[in-house]
Design a protein around this motif. Structure first.
Motif, mmCIF file in Angstrom:
data_model
loop_
_atom_site.group_PDB
_atom_site.id
_atom_site.type_symbol
_atom_site.label_atom_id
_atom_site.label_comp_id
_atom_site.label_asym_id
_atom_site.label_seq_id
_atom_site.Cartn_x
_atom_site.Cartn_y
_atom_site.Cartn_z
ATOM 1 N N GLU A 77 8.403 44.745 -23.283
ATOM 2 C CA GLU A 77 7.128 44.231 -22.785
ATOM 3 C C GLU A 77 5.961 44.746 -23.630
ATOM 4 O OE1 GLU A 77 4.544 44.223 -18.594
ATOM 5 O OE2 GLU A 77 6.457 45.285 -18.757
ATOM 6 N N THR A 78 5.037 43.864 -23.918
ATOM 7 C CA THR A 78 3.846 44.242 -24.673
ATOM 8 C C THR A 78 3.067 45.324 -23.927
ATOM 9 O OG1 THR A 78 3.667 42.026 -25.628
ATOM 10 C CG2 THR A 78 1.690 43.399 -25.670
ATOM 11 N N GLY A 79 2.705 46.373 -24.648
ATOM 12 C CA GLY A 79 1.984 47.485 -24.047
ATOM 13 C C GLY A 79 2.862 48.674 -23.726
ATOM 14 N N ALA A 80 4.198 48.469 -23.774
ATOM 15 C CA ALA A 80 5.139 49.556 -23.496
ATOM 16 C C ALA A 80 5.525 50.267 -24.790
ATOM 17 C CB ALA A 80 6.386 49.013 -22.806
ATOM 18 N N VAL A 81 6.017 51.485 -24.655
ATOM 19 C CA VAL A 81 6.474 52.258 -25.811
ATOM 20 C C VAL A 81 7.821 51.730 -26.290
ATOM 21 C CG1 VAL A 81 7.206 54.550 -26.598
ATOM 22 C CG2 VAL A 81 5.259 54.338 -25.041
ATOM 23 N N TRP A 82 7.981 51.621 -27.610
ATOM 24 C CA TRP A 82 9.280 51.294 -28.180
ATOM 25 C C TRP A 82 10.124 52.569 -28.228
ATOM 26 C CZ3 TRP A 82 9.022 47.532 -32.968
ATOM 27 C CH2 TRP A 82 8.484 46.299 -32.546
ATOM 28 N N PRO A 83 11.177 52.662 -27.446
ATOM 29 C CA PRO A 83 12.001 53.884 -27.439
ATOM 30 C C PRO A 83 12.732 54.075 -28.764
ATOM 31 C CG PRO A 83 12.404 52.520 -25.485
ATOM 32 C CD PRO A 83 11.638 51.684 -26.446
ATOM 33 N N VAL A 84 12.935 55.318 -29.143
ATOM 34 C CA VAL A 84 13.669 55.625 -30.366
ATOM 35 C C VAL A 84 15.063 55.005 -30.319
ATOM 36 C CG1 VAL A 84 14.684 57.491 -31.732
ATOM 37 C CG2 VAL A 84 12.386 57.753 -30.806
ATOM 38 N N GLU A 85 15.707 55.061 -29.146
ATOM 39 C CA GLU A 85 17.067 54.535 -29.040
ATOM 40 C C GLU A 85 17.129 53.044 -29.369
ATOM 41 O OE1 GLU A 85 15.590 55.835 -25.735
ATOM 42 O OE2 GLU A 85 15.597 57.543 -27.118
ATOM 43 N N GLU A 86 16.117 52.288 -28.918
ATOM 44 C CA GLU A 86 16.105 50.850 -29.188
ATOM 45 C C GLU A 86 15.846 50.571 -30.664
ATOM 46 O OE1 GLU A 86 16.679 48.118 -27.190
ATOM 47 O OE2 GLU A 86 17.426 49.584 -25.753
ATOM 48 N N ILE A 87 15.009 51.378 -31.284
ATOM 49 C CA ILE A 87 14.742 51.224 -32.720
ATOM 50 C C ILE A 87 16.016 51.495 -33.519
ATOM 51 C CG2 ILE A 87 13.443 52.161 -34.679
ATOM 52 C CD1 ILE A 87 11.185 52.800 -32.616
ATOM 53 N N LEU A 88 16.708 52.580 -33.184
ATOM 54 C CA LEU A 88 17.947 52.917 -33.885
ATOM 55 C C LEU A 88 19.036 51.867 -33.642
ATOM 56 C CD1 LEU A 88 18.091 56.770 -33.224
ATOM 57 C CD2 LEU A 88 17.297 55.589 -35.291
ATOM 58 N N LYS A 89 19.055 51.315 -32.431
ATOM 59 C CA LYS A 89 20.020 50.258 -32.126
ATOM 60 C C LYS A 89 19.786 49.042 -33.006
ATOM 61 C CE LYS A 89 21.612 47.268 -28.344
ATOM 62 N NZ LYS A 89 21.380 46.860 -26.930
ATOM 63 N N ARG A 90 18.520 48.642 -33.172
ATOM 64 C CA ARG A 90 18.212 47.494 -34.031
ATOM 65 C C ARG A 90 18.580 47.810 -35.486
ATOM 66 N NH1 ARG A 90 15.239 43.080 -33.229
ATOM 67 N NH2 ARG A 90 16.527 43.180 -31.331
ATOM 68 N N GLN A 91 18.318 49.017 -35.938
ATOM 69 C CA GLN A 91 18.716 49.381 -37.294
ATOM 70 C C GLN A 91 20.224 49.270 -37.464
ATOM 71 O OE1 GLN A 91 16.742 53.283 -37.554
ATOM 72 N NE2 GLN A 91 15.464 52.456 -39.206
ATOM 73 N N GLY A 92 20.973 49.678 -36.447
ATOM 74 C CA GLY A 92 22.430 49.567 -36.505
ATOM 75 C C GLY A 92 22.891 48.119 -36.548
ATOM 76 N N GLU A 93 22.226 47.256 -35.793
ATOM 77 C CA GLU A 93 22.579 45.833 -35.793
ATOM 78 C C GLU A 93 22.337 45.217 -37.161
ATOM 79 O OE1 GLU A 93 21.468 45.112 -31.058
ATOM 80 O OE2 GLU A 93 19.964 44.782 -32.650
ATOM 81 N N ILE A 94 21.248 45.624 -37.801
ATOM 82 C CA ILE A 94 20.923 45.101 -39.129
ATOM 83 C C ILE A 94 21.909 45.615 -40.170
ATOM 84 C CG2 ILE A 94 19.193 45.288 -40.986
ATOM 85 C CD1 ILE A 94 17.051 45.182 -38.735
ATOM 86 N N ALA A 95 22.402 46.814 -39.987
ATOM 87 C CA ALA A 95 23.266 47.451 -40.986
ATOM 88 C C ALA A 95 24.701 46.935 -40.977
ATOM 89 C CB ALA A 95 23.268 48.963 -40.769
ATOM 90 N N SER A 96 25.086 46.111 -39.987
ATOM 91 C CA SER A 96 26.488 45.683 -39.852
ATOM 92 C C SER A 96 26.624 44.167 -39.897
ATOM 93 C CB SER A 96 27.066 46.194 -38.525
ATOM 94 O OG SER A 96 27.061 47.602 -38.482
ATOM 95 N N MET A 97 27.651 43.723 -40.631
ATOM 96 C CA MET A 97 28.003 42.315 -40.634
ATOM 97 C C MET A 97 28.848 41.994 -39.400
ATOM 98 S SD MET A 97 28.823 41.864 -44.722
ATOM 99 C CE MET A 97 29.006 40.078 -44.635
ATOM 100 N N ARG A 98 29.164 40.725 -39.252
ATOM 101 C CA ARG A 98 29.870 40.279 -38.054
ATOM 102 C C ARG A 98 31.231 40.968 -37.892
ATOM 103 N NH1 ARG A 98 29.989 35.301 -39.317
ATOM 104 N NH2 ARG A 98 27.940 34.774 -38.481
ATOM 105 N N ASP A 99 31.894 41.244 -39.005
ATOM 106 C CA ASP A 99 33.230 41.856 -38.933
ATOM 107 C C ASP A 99 33.183 43.379 -38.972
ATOM 108 O OD1 ASP A 99 32.534 42.364 -41.543
ATOM 109 O OD2 ASP A 99 34.192 41.239 -42.445
ATOM 110 N N GLY A 100 31.980 43.946 -38.889
ATOM 111 C CA GLY A 100 31.834 45.394 -38.847
ATOM 112 C C GLY A 100 31.611 46.043 -40.197
ATOM 113 N N ARG A 101 31.737 45.288 -41.281
ATOM 114 C CA ARG A 101 31.504 45.867 -42.597
ATOM 115 C C ARG A 101 30.010 46.128 -42.795
ATOM 116 N NH1 ARG A 101 33.786 42.035 -47.019
ATOM 117 N NH2 ARG A 101 32.948 40.475 -45.579
ATOM 118 N N PRO A 102 29.648 47.103 -43.644
ATOM 119 C CA PRO A 102 28.222 47.377 -43.901
ATOM 120 C C PRO A 102 27.545 46.181 -44.559
ATOM 121 C CG PRO A 102 29.605 49.198 -44.671
ATOM 122 C CD PRO A 102 30.531 48.062 -44.337
#
Length: 409
Positions: free
Chosen positions: A35-60
């Motif tokens: 929600e706009t106005g809320a703090v972005w938690p570190v855990e959610e930021i790291l989760k998005r970084q992890g999603e970006i770092a992995s392909m569909r089959d789990g390879r980097p």
């Protein structure tokens, strides 16, 4: 120029594997579900970084989250009402969390009520593909007859009002609903979705906010967040108004080079910068994009490269999103200025000498027409645009036929 690609998260129909095959170097993303106005938690930021770092089959994937677009500024902050002070505190905390995760560039905007506005999200062009379009008459129709904003007709030329009236008389209820949905369209997965009543409520609250007042509210916001950004190594970059002219009776404060100059001067810090969007700014015939890159380049932290075809010479008028090399902006000249700015930064020893850019928007072509991804963000249309932009960059950087010879000619 670092090649990046916008990704809306796991629900985006153009995924990480597609980006890898497109050959991009970095990703532009945001946590739209918070929600706009809320703090972005570190855990959610790291989760998005992890999603970006992995392909569909789990390879980097080899990809990193390079730019946040966007960490939204709440309407309370823009109007300095309600919980605006708490929202600024939360904004600064989100910046600190992003810096902890190693992210250095944050794109945002200060547009009141609507982040961007189009009247048609699938306008058919001559080759059979589709693109987004802003039809000035359709927007007048929406404003006057659907939204029924008081005195809205006073803000449009008489011929535009008359054309809007004729279209309204021949419009079905379904057509009217579709137009209204297009105008208030939101991002996929976004926590905030506006209804017509929401729009009317916000407009009423902006009645007492002049252009100067909104600009001062923006400066007040920057005066709070830019010192934090500079301290933690984040470069903030404001996106221009889209489109860059007055709509709905609202003030517009980031539509021209002069607008940017006022903000950069008011809060003079290397952390206070620009997202130079050639598509948004290019919708005005009086905006000189290569000149803006040349004069303001020192503070350009992020580039959106897209093109529009203007359908009139008026400041406010209709336009559609053209092919990346096919609109009214001289993309070769703009990229040449960006490369010159990079060379100046590199010679000066700046760590941020490489300017990230993304192929902004794209026409839906070929398989895009059945994939039905986020409007403006198809896979093949953007890949075509990226290939064209990449070709210009390569040619201008070539030892035998490069930037210096291009400038001499």
């Amino acid at each position: 120029m670092r090649q990046t690609w916008r990704w809306f998260g796991p629900k985006d129909l153009v995924g990480i594997d597609d980006m890898c095959q497109a050959g991009v170097e970095g990703v532009v993303s945001a946590l739209h579900h918070i929600e706009t106005g809320a703090v972005w938690p570190v855990e959610e930021i790291l989760k998005r970084q992890g999603e970006i770092a992995s392909m569909r089959d789990g390879r980097p994937s080899g990809l990193t989250w390079d730019v946040v677009e966007s960490l939204p500024v709440s309407e309370d902050i823009k109007k300095q009402k309600g919980n605006w002070r708490d929202h600024i505190v939360a904004y600064k905390q989100s910046l600190r969390h992003l810096a902890t995760a190693g992210i250095e560039i944050v794109c945002y905007n200060f547009m009141p009520v609507l982040d961007w506005t189009r009247t048609d999200l699938a306008y058919r062009v001559a080759h059979g593909g589709t693109c987004m379009r802003f039809d000035y008459v359709d927007f007048a129709l929406f404003d006057i007859f659907i939204l029924e904003r008081p005195c809205a007709s006073d803000d449009f030329p008489e011929d535009v009002v008359e054309d809007a009236r004729k279209r309204w008389q021949g419009m079905t209820p379904d057509d009217a609903d579709a137009l209204a949905r297009n105008v208030v369209f939101g991002l996929p997965g976004a926590a905030d979705h506006m209804t017509m009543d929401d729009v009317r409520r916000h407009l009423a609250e902006y009645d007492a906010i002049s252009t100067d007042r909104l600009r001062q509210n923006f400066i007040d916001f920057l005066s709070e967040v830019i010192p934090v950004a500079e301290e933690i190594g984040i470069r903030m970059c404001c996106h221009p108004d889209d489109p860059p002219f007055a709509l709905l009776g609202l003030p517009r404060i980031m539509s021209t080079e002069a607008d940017y100059g006022k903000i950069l001067k008011a809060v003079d810090s290397p952390a206070n910068g620009i997202t130079l969007c050639s598509g948004s700014l290019g919708a005005r015939p009086d905006n000189d994009l290569p000149g803006m890159m040349r004069r303001l380049g020192d503070r350009v932290h992020f580039l959106h490269l897209r093109n529009v075809h203007r359908e009139s010479s008026s400041i406010a008028g209709s336009f559609y999103e053209a092919e990346h090399l096919g609109g009214d902006t001289d993309m070769v000249a703009l990229i040449a200025e960006a490369l010159k700015e990079e060379a100046r930064r590199k010679a000066a020893g700046r760590k941020d000498w490489s300017i990230p850019f993304r192929p902004d928007h794209g026409q839906d072509i070929l398989d895009d027409l059945t994939r039905k991804a986020q409007p403006g963000y198809p896979s093949i249309g953007r890949l075509k645009g990226l290939a064209e932009l990449r070709g210009i960059m390569t040619a201008l950087s070539h030892q035998q036929w490069g930037l210096e010879e291009y400038q001499q000619r």
